[in-house]
Design a protein around this motif. Structure first.
Motif, PDB file in Angstrom:
ATOM      1  N   GLU A 167       0.882  -1.154  -0.152  1.00 40.41           N
ATOM      2  CA  GLU A 167       0.119   0.013   0.194  1.00 40.41           C
ATOM      3  C   GLU A 167       1.121   0.946  -0.122  1.00 40.41           C
ATOM      4  OE1 GLU A 167      -0.749  -2.391   2.332  1.00 40.41           O
ATOM      5  OE2 GLU A 167      -2.164  -3.321   1.062  1.00 40.41           O
ATOM      6  N   LEU A 168       1.979   0.913   0.187  1.00 36.22           N
ATOM      7  CA  LEU A 168       2.796   1.823   0.290  1.00 36.22           C
ATOM      8  C   LEU A 168       4.538   2.338  -0.753  1.00 36.22           C
ATOM      9  CD1 LEU A 168       3.377   1.932   4.096  1.00 36.22           C
ATOM     10  CD2 LEU A 168       1.966   3.980   2.944  1.00 36.22           C
ATOM     11  N   ARG A 169       3.615   0.967  -1.383  1.00 32.37           N
ATOM     12  CA  ARG A 169       5.248   1.190  -2.396  1.00 32.37           C
ATOM     13  C   ARG A 169       4.730   2.025  -3.946  1.00 32.37           C
ATOM     14  NH1 ARG A 169       5.511  -5.165  -2.993  1.00 32.37           N
ATOM     15  NH2 ARG A 169       6.498  -5.767  -1.367  1.00 32.37           N
ATOM     16  N   PRO A 170       6.144   3.514  -4.333  1.00 32.41           N
ATOM     17  CA  PRO A 170       6.179   4.243  -5.135  1.00 32.41           C
ATOM     18  C   PRO A 170       5.713   2.843  -6.650  1.00 32.41           C
ATOM     19  CG  PRO A 170       8.452   4.288  -4.239  1.00 32.41           C
ATOM     20  CD  PRO A 170       7.296   2.406  -3.550  1.00 32.41           C
ATOM     21  N   VAL A 171       5.628   4.023  -7.767  1.00 30.49           N
ATOM     22  CA  VAL A 171       5.245   3.723  -8.980  1.00 30.49           C
ATOM     23  C   VAL A 171       6.748   2.553  -9.244  1.00 30.49           C
ATOM     24  CG1 VAL A 171       3.689   5.467 -10.128  1.00 30.49           C
ATOM     25  CG2 VAL A 171       6.501   5.660 -10.353  1.00 30.49           C
ATOM     26  N   MET A 172       7.906   3.297  -8.807  1.00 39.19           N
ATOM     27  CA  MET A 172       9.233   2.675  -9.593  1.00 39.19           C
ATOM     28  C   MET A 172       9.179   1.021  -9.207  1.00 39.19           C
ATOM     29  SD  MET A 172      10.607   4.279 -12.414  1.00 39.19           S
ATOM     30  CE  MET A 172      10.210   5.450 -12.126  1.00 39.19           C
ATOM     31  N   ILE A 173       8.949   0.786  -7.787  1.00 37.43           N
ATOM     32  CA  ILE A 173       8.774  -0.562  -7.577  1.00 37.43           C
ATOM     33  C   ILE A 173       8.014  -1.720  -7.994  1.00 37.43           C
ATOM     34  CG2 ILE A 173       8.305  -2.028  -4.926  1.00 37.43           C
ATOM     35  CD1 ILE A 173      11.011   0.009  -5.578  1.00 37.43           C
ATOM     36  N   GLY A 174       6.698  -1.514  -8.748  1.00 41.06           N
ATOM     37  CA  GLY A 174       5.982  -1.632  -9.219  1.00 41.06           C
ATOM     38  C   GLY A 174       6.783  -2.321 -10.468  1.00 41.06           C
ATOM     39  N   LEU A 175       7.765  -2.455 -10.944  1.00 41.29           N
ATOM     40  CA  LEU A 175       8.111  -2.726 -12.370  1.00 41.29           C
ATOM     41  C   LEU A 175       9.065  -3.769 -12.047  1.00 41.29           C
ATOM     42  CD1 LEU A 175      10.152   0.205 -13.856  1.00 41.29           C
ATOM     43  CD2 LEU A 175       8.585  -1.180 -15.333  1.00 41.29           C
ATOM     44  N   GLN A 176       9.197  -4.418 -10.635  1.00 34.10           N
ATOM     45  CA  GLN A 176       9.832  -5.400  -9.714  1.00 34.10           C
ATOM     46  C   GLN A 176       8.078  -6.327 -10.284  1.00 34.10           C
ATOM     47  OE1 GLN A 176      10.659  -5.178  -6.027  1.00 34.10           O
ATOM     48  NE2 GLN A 176      12.678  -5.604  -6.465  1.00 34.10           N
ATOM     49  N   TYR A 177       7.382  -6.340 -10.508  1.00 35.92           N
ATOM     50  CA  TYR A 177       6.190  -7.493 -10.362  1.00 35.92           C
ATOM     51  C   TYR A 177       5.998  -7.906 -12.128  1.00 35.92           C
ATOM     52  CZ  TYR A 177       3.640  -5.151  -6.158  1.00 35.92           C
ATOM     53  OH  TYR A 177       3.486  -5.181  -5.125  1.00 35.92           O
TER      54      TYR A 177
END
Length: 263
Positions: free
Chosen positions: A209-219
């Protein structure tokens, strides 16, 4: 990136090495964008990054401009040494500071709401403010404001002092309204690293719930990698950066142009 986001993976690789890689030809669709929203909580990540970057920019402009005002407009002993010390921090890479900073933020007290009461706990990990507060003060932003404030005639300060204005009133009502190009430049240069932050959130944030967009690339690199979805996601998270630059490009260019003008 944008063209590849409209193509399936097989066609992306088939078009490599030819002009077709740069043209929306073949099997073009928005399926990759639909896949992005199915694979990650995109709107949650986007909202987190907007909040983190926006607050960092606003507080950064306030804190760094006030520091630069004290260095550029006020007369006090040791200000040259302080400015030198601030600029010296630019040579220290963030990777060198990351682990000590992680240790410190894990020791700092945090105020949390528990029902109708407030309680203190230890550690800032897994919070919004751990992604904001360490990056508010910025030596390069202080230097940009310092250079711009130094170019504003001091006669304006003297006239305001005659009218009874204090130093804060001069800062807020005289200097800052004349510093639009500098503010726009600092806003862009503060927003970009805050928006692109990857290493620090990876170290301090565990909650989705606190992650920014750049961390989403890991998915997108877990299990089966869909390069079309990677391109679609990258295109989506680039839009706010482009929008910010378009909004402030005139002031940004004016600031760069005026930095080489003397007198």
């Amino acid at each position: 990136m944008l063209v590849s986001s409209l193509k399936p993976d097989l066609q992306i690789f088939a078009d490599l090495g030819s002009w077709r890689a740069f043209a929306p030809v073949g099997e073009v669709s928005l399926d990759n964008y639909a896949g992005v929203f199915d694979r990650v909580p995109f709107w949650q990540f986007l909202a987190n990054s907007v909040v983190i970057s926006g607050v960092t920019v606003v507080l950064g402009i306030l804190i760094n401009s006030m520091a630069a005002f004290a260095l550029a407009r006020l007369r006090w002993r040791g200000r040259g040494f302080v400015l030198t010390l601030i600029l010296a921090t630019l040579i220290v890479p963030f990777e060198t500071l990351a682990l000590p900073l992680l240790w410190w933020v894990n020791k700092l007290p945090s105020l949390e709401a528990n029902g109708f009461s407030l309680e203190f706990s230890q550690g800032w990990l897994n919070t919004y403010h751990v992604q904001i507060i360490p990056f508010i003060a910025n030596a390069f932003s202080v230097y940009l404001f310092y250079q711009y404030f130094s170019s504003i005639p001091r006669e304006l300060d003297e006239a305001a002092r005659v009218d009874g204005a204090g130093w804060f009133a001069i800062y807020a009502r005289v200097v800052m309204p004349l510093s639009g190009p500098a503010i726009a430049t600092v806003a862009i240069l503060t927003f970009l690293p805050a928006w692109n932050s990857y290493l620090w959130p990876l170290m301090v944030i565990q909650s989705e719930e606190l992650r920014p967009v750049m961390i989403g690339l890991q998915y997108f690199f877990q299990l089966n990698v869909s390069w079309g979805q990677v391109m679609a996601y990258s295109s989506l998270i680039t839009v706010p950066v482009v929008a910010l630059f378009i909004a402030f490009q005139k002031s940004f260019i004016n600031s760069i142009a005026s930095s080489g003008v003397k007198g």
